[in-house]
Write a protein that holds these residues in place. Structure first.
Motif, PDB file in Angstrom:
ATOM      1  N   GLU A   1       0.750  -1.069   0.148  1.00  0.00           N
ATOM      2  CA  GLU A   1       0.271   0.065   0.410  1.00  0.00           C
ATOM      3  C   GLU A   1       0.980   1.408  -0.061  1.00  0.00           C
ATOM      4  N   ILE A   2       1.888   1.394   0.471  1.00  0.00           N
ATOM      5  CA  ILE A   2       2.478   2.612   0.340  1.00  0.00           C
ATOM      6  C   ILE A   2       3.332   3.225  -0.963  1.00  0.00           C
ATOM      7  N   LYS A   3       2.994   3.512  -1.642  1.00  0.00           N
ATOM      8  CA  LYS A   3       3.543   4.351  -2.076  1.00  0.00           C
ATOM      9  C   LYS A   3       3.150   6.048  -2.573  1.00  0.00           C
ATOM     10  N   PRO A   4       3.396   6.543  -3.623  1.00  0.00           N
ATOM     11  CA  PRO A   4       3.072   8.215  -3.579  1.00  0.00           C
ATOM     12  C   PRO A   4       1.534   8.517  -3.573  1.00  0.00           C
ATOM     13  N   GLY A   5       0.869   9.425  -2.394  1.00  0.00           N
ATOM     14  CA  GLY A   5      -0.142   9.955  -2.312  1.00  0.00           C
ATOM     15  C   GLY A   5      -1.017   9.166  -1.411  1.00  0.00           C
ATOM     16  N   VAL A   6      -0.215   7.749  -0.372  1.00  0.00           N
ATOM     17  CA  VAL A   6      -0.596   7.604   0.618  1.00  0.00           C
ATOM     18  C   VAL A   6      -0.806   7.934   1.514  1.00  0.00           C
ATOM     19  N   THR A   7      -1.746   7.973   2.753  1.00  0.00           N
ATOM     20  CA  THR A   7      -1.348   9.021   4.140  1.00  0.00           C
ATOM     21  C   THR A   7      -0.911   7.986   4.735  1.00  0.00           C
ATOM     22  N   GLY A   8      -0.255   8.578   6.062  1.00  0.00           N
ATOM     23  CA  GLY A   8      -0.047   7.590   7.564  1.00  0.00           C
ATOM     24  C   GLY A   8      -1.441   7.520   7.846  1.00  0.00           C
ATOM     25  N   ALA A   9      -2.220   8.427   8.083  1.00  0.00           N
ATOM     26  CA  ALA A   9      -3.524   8.220   8.972  1.00  0.00           C
ATOM     27  C   ALA A   9      -4.424   6.941   7.814  1.00  0.00           C
ATOM     28  N   ARG A  10      -3.936   6.353   6.335  1.00  0.00           N
ATOM     29  CA  ARG A  10      -4.725   5.159   5.767  1.00  0.00           C
ATOM     30  C   ARG A  10      -3.590   4.648   6.051  1.00  0.00           C
ATOM     31  N   LEU A  11      -2.755   4.178   5.935  1.00  0.00           N
ATOM     32  CA  LEU A  11      -1.472   3.295   6.833  1.00  0.00           C
ATOM     33  C   LEU A  11      -2.396   2.405   7.978  1.00  0.00           C
ATOM     34  N   ASP A  12      -2.474   3.350   8.902  1.00  0.00           N
ATOM     35  CA  ASP A  12      -2.608   3.575  10.480  1.00  0.00           C
ATOM     36  C   ASP A  12      -3.814   2.976  10.225  1.00  0.00           C
ATOM     37  N   ALA A  13      -5.126   3.134  10.082  1.00  0.00           N
ATOM     38  CA  ALA A  13      -6.091   2.019   9.661  1.00  0.00           C
ATOM     39  C   ALA A  13      -6.373   0.733   8.928  1.00  0.00           C
ATOM     40  N   LEU A  14      -5.712   0.547   7.984  1.00  0.00           N
ATOM     41  CA  LEU A  14      -5.277  -0.514   7.277  1.00  0.00           C
ATOM     42  C   LEU A  14      -4.810  -1.093   8.612  1.00  0.00           C
ATOM     43  N   ALA A  15      -3.899  -1.325   8.898  1.00  0.00           N
ATOM     44  CA  ALA A  15      -2.990  -1.513  10.317  1.00  0.00           C
ATOM     45  C   ALA A  15      -4.004  -2.260  11.040  1.00  0.00           C
ATOM     46  N   GLU A  16      -4.263  -1.064  12.197  1.00  0.00           N
ATOM     47  CA  GLU A  16      -5.189  -2.002  12.721  1.00  0.00           C
ATOM     48  C   GLU A  16      -6.411  -2.770  12.991  1.00  0.00           C
ATOM     49  N   ALA A  17      -6.946  -2.372  11.402  1.00  0.00           N
ATOM     50  CA  ALA A  17      -8.153  -3.169  11.141  1.00  0.00           C
ATOM     51  C   ALA A  17      -7.450  -4.821  10.498  1.00  0.00           C
ATOM     52  N   TYR A  18      -6.282  -5.092  10.150  1.00  0.00           N
ATOM     53  CA  TYR A  18      -5.545  -5.860   9.882  1.00  0.00           C
ATOM     54  C   TYR A  18      -5.558  -7.011  11.009  1.00  0.00           C
ATOM     55  N   ILE A  19      -4.529  -5.921  12.291  1.00  0.00           N
ATOM     56  CA  ILE A  19      -4.336  -6.616  12.907  1.00  0.00           C
ATOM     57  C   ILE A  19      -5.365  -7.411  14.001  1.00  0.00           C
ATOM     58  N   ARG A  20      -6.169  -6.510  13.955  1.00  0.00           N
ATOM     59  CA  ARG A  20      -7.973  -6.599  14.765  1.00  0.00           C
ATOM     60  C   ARG A  20      -8.359  -8.084  13.823  1.00  0.00           C
ATOM     61  N   GLU A  21      -8.918  -7.601  12.741  1.00  0.00           N
ATOM     62  CA  GLU A  21      -9.921  -8.178  12.319  1.00  0.00           C
ATOM     63  C   GLU A  21      -9.120  -9.704  11.544  1.00  0.00           C
ATOM     64  N   GLU A  22      -7.918 -10.116  10.215  1.00  0.00           N
ATOM     65  CA  GLU A  22      -7.153 -10.749  10.040  1.00  0.00           C
ATOM     66  C   GLU A  22      -6.824 -10.896  11.494  1.00  0.00           C
TER      67      GLU A  22
ATOM     68  N   PRO B   1      -3.605  -4.014  18.407  1.00  0.00           N
ATOM     69  CA  PRO B   1      -2.274  -3.046  18.569  1.00  0.00           C
ATOM     70  C   PRO B   1      -1.894  -3.239  19.373  1.00  0.00           C
ATOM     71  N   GLY B   2      -0.820  -2.954  19.460  1.00  0.00           N
ATOM     72  CA  GLY B   2       0.857  -2.601  20.574  1.00  0.00           C
ATOM     73  C   GLY B   2       0.754  -1.775  21.328  1.00  0.00           C
ATOM     74  N   PHE B   3       1.224  -1.068  19.823  1.00  0.00           N
ATOM     75  CA  PHE B   3       1.225   0.783  20.447  1.00  0.00           C
ATOM     76  C   PHE B   3       0.140   1.527  21.274  1.00  0.00           C
ATOM     77  N   LYS B   4      -1.102   1.558  20.551  1.00  0.00           N
ATOM     78  CA  LYS B   4      -2.473   2.285  20.964  1.00  0.00           C
ATOM     79  C   LYS B   4      -3.380   2.113  22.177  1.00  0.00           C
ATOM     80  N   GLY B   5      -2.476   3.375  22.419  1.00  0.00           N
ATOM     81  CA  GLY B   5      -3.096   2.874  24.264  1.00  0.00           C
ATOM     82  C   GLY B   5      -2.020   3.561  25.445  1.00  0.00           C
ATOM     83  N   LEU B   6      -1.090   2.747  24.643  1.00  0.00           N
ATOM     84  CA  LEU B   6       0.490   2.638  25.203  1.00  0.00           C
ATOM     85  C   LEU B   6       0.934   3.364  25.627  1.00  0.00           C
ATOM     86  N   TYR B   7       1.591   4.140  27.183  1.00  0.00           N
ATOM     87  CA  TYR B   7       1.902   5.227  27.129  1.00  0.00           C
ATOM     88  C   TYR B   7       0.892   6.443  26.248  1.00  0.00           C
ATOM     89  N   ASP B   8      -0.284   6.076  26.512  1.00  0.00           N
ATOM     90  CA  ASP B   8      -1.260   7.045  25.658  1.00  0.00           C
ATOM     91  C   ASP B   8      -0.738   7.507  24.450  1.00  0.00           C
TER      92      ASP B   8
END
Length: 277
Positions: free
Chosen positions: A30-51, A56-63
């Motif tokens: 998914e990493i290519k010109p035009g993609v945003t960090g926010a988009r990658l973050d959403a993809l990663a969270e959905a993948y970790i939880r659903e697939e 997610p190990g970072f989200k909420g850790l140390y806020d």
């Protein structure tokens, strides 16, 4: 205190690490010109939880507000994903964590977006090579300084600088365990490595000076001189006195069409591991 893991726990930690490995492999496509960090973050969270049926190990850790920490160009680490498109020639460190089997996985890869200049390519190559140079020193009886010295020497001999304030760490049921693993040091100094220990080794190497600064968001770390920085990270265990990888870049390499044997000497044979436990 260093927490040694049993063979069964190391096998579970490999599963946790491979959740992150597969997530990075998915993101590589998914990493290519035009993609945003926010988009990658959403993809990663959905993948970790659903697939992966993991957390997610970072989200909420140390806020931490995100699943990924994405650091482009002069950002060293801890960049918060933004809704700003990446462009041709950017580099981005993507750091990801996940929890499975009550254990953490945590590693990072620096990606090139489109065509990157040759000087930056050399920095990426050197930093990645230094990771394995350091891993080779993670042997029973060696010490923390042996890993740091190896990484520091390899990078400084090639004209780069090593960030001092940020270090690798032990990993297990907590994201950060003993020992701290600096990417600099003196041979024979620091805590002694023991059988069953598990650590995250993560060189953070700058093209320019080693000095860094932090943005007002309280997270993002970047080089003080604005020159590029590169970050790679693996989870590693000591098994039979030698280093073995818990994480892998195989999924990233497959997505990017990269052929390499850099991990071969550190591969973990799970069948053998569990038969001997």
């Amino acid at each position: 205190m260093i927490i040694a893991k049993t063979r069964e726990e190391i096998a579970l930690m490999r599963e946790s690490a491979h959740v992150v490995s597969r997530t990075l492999g998915m993101l590589a496509k998914e990493i290519k010109p035009g993609v945003t960090g926010a988009r990658l973050d959403a993809l990663a969270e959905a993948y970790i939880r659903e697939e992966e049926n993991s957390i997610p190990g970072f989200k909420g850790l140390y806020d931490c507000p995100s699943t990924l920490l994405i650091s482009p160009n002069a950002e060293v680490v801890h960049g918060i994903p933004k809704d700003i498109p990446f462009k041709e020639g950017d580099i981005i460190s993507v750091d990801c964590g996940a929890i499975k089997n009550e254990f953490y996985g945590d590693h990072a890869y620096t990606f090139e977006i489109g065509e990157v200049d040759e000087a930056t390519k050399k920095l990426i190559k050197t930093t990645k090579e230094s990771l394995y140079v350091g891993i080779k020193q993670l042997k029973e009886g060696n010490r923390v300084g042996d890993v740091g010295f190896a990484i520091q020497k390899y990078c400084e001999q090639r004209g780069y600088s090593v960030v001092r304030e940020l270090v690798g760490h032990g990993i297990g049921r907590k994201m950060h365990e003993d020992p701290e693993m600096p990417n600099y040091g003196k041979r024979g100094r620091g805590k002694k490595f023991i059988e069953g220990m598990t650590v995250a080794i993560e060189p953070m190497i700058n093209m320019g000076a080693k000095r860094i600064k932090q943005l007002s968001d309280g997270w993002t770390i970047l080089t003080a001189d604005g020159k590029p920085s590169v970050h790679f990270e693996h989870d590693v265990a000591i098994v039979d006195g030698k280093p073995v990888l818990l994480s892998t870049f195989d999924y990233v390499h497959e997505a990017l069409g990269i052929t390499t044997n850099e991990e071969d000497e550190f591969r973990l044979d799970l069948t053998t591991l569990l038969q001997e436990s």
